[in-house]
Design an enzyme around this catalytic site. Sequence first.
Site, short mmCIF file in Angstrom:
data_model
loop_
_atom_site.label_atom_id
_atom_site.label_comp_id
_atom_site.label_asym_id
_atom_site.label_seq_id
_atom_site.Cartn_x
_atom_site.Cartn_y
_atom_site.Cartn_z
N ASP A 1 39.55 21.13 -36.12
CA ASP A 1 40.51 21.83 -36.97
C ASP A 1 41.71 20.94 -37.27
O ASP A 1 42.18 20.86 -38.41
CB ASP A 1 40.95 23.11 -36.26
CG ASP A 1 42.04 23.85 -37.02
OD1 ASP A 1 41.77 24.31 -38.15
OD2 ASP A 1 43.17 23.95 -36.50
N GLU B 1 33.83 22.70 -38.01
CA GLU B 1 34.96 22.03 -37.37
C GLU B 1 34.48 21.19 -36.18
O GLU B 1 34.96 20.07 -35.97
CB GLU B 1 35.98 23.06 -36.91
CG GLU B 1 36.74 23.73 -38.04
CD GLU B 1 37.64 24.86 -37.56
OE1 GLU B 1 38.53 25.27 -38.33
OE2 GLU B 1 37.44 25.34 -36.42
#
Length: 222
Positions: free
Chosen positions: A49, A121
Amino acid sequence: MKNDIEKLEKTLDIKFENINLLKQAMTHKSYAAEAGTNENNERMEFLGDSILSVIVADFLFQKYPDEDEGRLSQLKSQIVSRHGLSIWAKKLKLGNYMYISKGEETNGGRKRDSLLSNAFEAVVAAVYLDAGFFAAKKFIFNYLILQRRMVVTDAKSKLQERIQSVHRTLPEYKVLSESGPDHEKIFEVGVFVKKEPLGKGKGHSKKEAEQAAAKNALKSLK
């Protein structure tokens, strides 16, 4: 064939030095719990992220030199949103390769946006850990370049622009209720302008409920 990590490696067009990183990126916590192991992709989601945020911000900064901070933030939020990342994950068919529990399998976990976006992610983190930042940047840029036209289409942004142009103020969002167990909580959110209600919406997160409320508000305004 599901969970064929070597096949996924070919799909990604990236040769991993440590293929176990990719396997861990595809391992949901529910599967790890069933298998009695601590190895899952949660920590990799966190890292991925952050890496995504930097790479996307850099891409937008270079691509749109005349846009202000607010517009760039809107575009970045759209791209790295759960829905945005799940679209990329679906293009890679990550759902076919995820290690998930029997319960998640039964409940359609392979198609769920939350699991897919988290897996994407984690893949970014796996690329970074295996080959470094520039390899991760190249991987992400391949997808960003395909998005030739980036337009803010989310309901909250549309509603904000509409309200600001008419009322010279911002819409306010309030949580009206919460229901369900912690892992499947449902939020109901209302959107207001000068204390007047415009719409309500529900979702599994406050952000999701806010988008639903904004969408309903736009319908009522039309």
